[in-house]
Design a protein around this motif. Structure first.
Motif, PDB file in Angstrom:
ATOM      1  N   UNK A  75       0.831  -1.208   0.000  1.00 35.65           N
ATOM      2  CA  UNK A  75       0.000   0.000   0.000  1.00 35.65           C
ATOM      3  C   UNK A  75       0.865   1.257   0.000  1.00 35.65           C
ATOM      4  N   UNK A  76       1.953   1.229   0.743  1.00 31.69           N
ATOM      5  CA  UNK A  76       2.858   2.383   0.762  1.00 31.69           C
ATOM      6  C   UNK A  76       3.455   2.622  -0.626  1.00 31.69           C
ATOM      7  N   UNK A  77       3.825   1.527  -1.307  1.00 29.31           N
ATOM      8  CA  UNK A  77       4.355   1.660  -2.663  1.00 29.31           C
ATOM      9  C   UNK A  77       3.331   2.228  -3.636  1.00 29.31           C
ATOM     10  N   UNK A  78       2.085   1.765  -3.507  1.00 32.46           N
ATOM     11  CA  UNK A  78       1.034   2.301  -4.384  1.00 32.46           C
ATOM     12  C   UNK A  78       0.779   3.778  -4.113  1.00 32.46           C
ATOM     13  N   UNK A  79       0.775   4.163  -2.842  1.00 31.85           N
ATOM     14  CA  UNK A  79       0.554   5.576  -2.520  1.00 31.85           C
ATOM     15  C   UNK A  79       1.697   6.446  -3.038  1.00 31.85           C
ATOM     16  N   UNK A  80       2.923   5.931  -2.996  1.00 30.01           N
ATOM     17  CA  UNK A  80       4.052   6.689  -3.554  1.00 30.01           C
ATOM     18  C   UNK A  80       3.927   6.789  -5.068  1.00 30.01           C
ATOM     19  N   UNK A  81       3.506   5.697  -5.700  1.00 30.10           N
ATOM     20  CA  UNK A  81       3.375   5.683  -7.157  1.00 30.10           C
ATOM     21  C   UNK A  81       2.332   6.683  -7.636  1.00 30.10           C
ATOM     22  N   UNK A  82       1.224   6.800  -6.906  1.00 28.95           N
ATOM     23  CA  UNK A  82       0.160   7.729  -7.303  1.00 28.95           C
ATOM     24  C   UNK A  82       0.392   9.135  -6.771  1.00 28.95           C
ATOM     25  N   UNK A  83       1.479   9.344  -6.038  1.00 27.20           N
ATOM     26  CA  UNK A  83       1.778  10.677  -5.529  1.00 27.20           C
ATOM     27  C   UNK A  83       0.952  11.060  -4.315  1.00 27.20           C
TER      28      UNK A  83
END
Length: 96
Positions: free
Chosen positions: A58-66
């Motif tokens: 989830x942290x990676x996805x949030x970083x990917x979407x800014x």
């Protein structure tokens, strides 16, 4: 054979069957424990790995979407609102 003897034999057979079933229950009781109770360390490690994997994903996805590049108060408030909603929902479902 009179009626009293028949009743005594009948009662003795029932006591014997009950005794046998009790012995079987006592012998099988350890095998009927929950799997989690029998292997707590294995499931603890698996659950821990799953939670950490989910968190990092989830942290990676949030970083990917800014999503983490914005003001940190926004994710904090959104998370707080989600926890309040789920807590309220849990209370309502628990009452029924």
């Amino acid at each position: 054979m009179n009626e009293q003897d028949k009743k005594e034999i009948h009662v003795d057979i029932l006591k014997h069957v009950e005794g046998l079933s009790q012995k079987i229950n006592n012998m099988m009781a350890p095998r009927t424990q929950a799997v989690l109770a029998r292997y707590p360390i294995t499931f603890g490690v698996l659950i821990l790995f799953g939670v950490i994997s989910l968190h990092e994903g989830l942290k990676g996805l949030m970083k990917e979407f800014g999503f983490l590049d914005i003001n940190p108060w926004y994710p904090f408030i959104i998370g707080l609102v989600i926890l309040i909603i789920t807590g309220t929902l849990y209370k309502k479902l628990d009452d029924k």
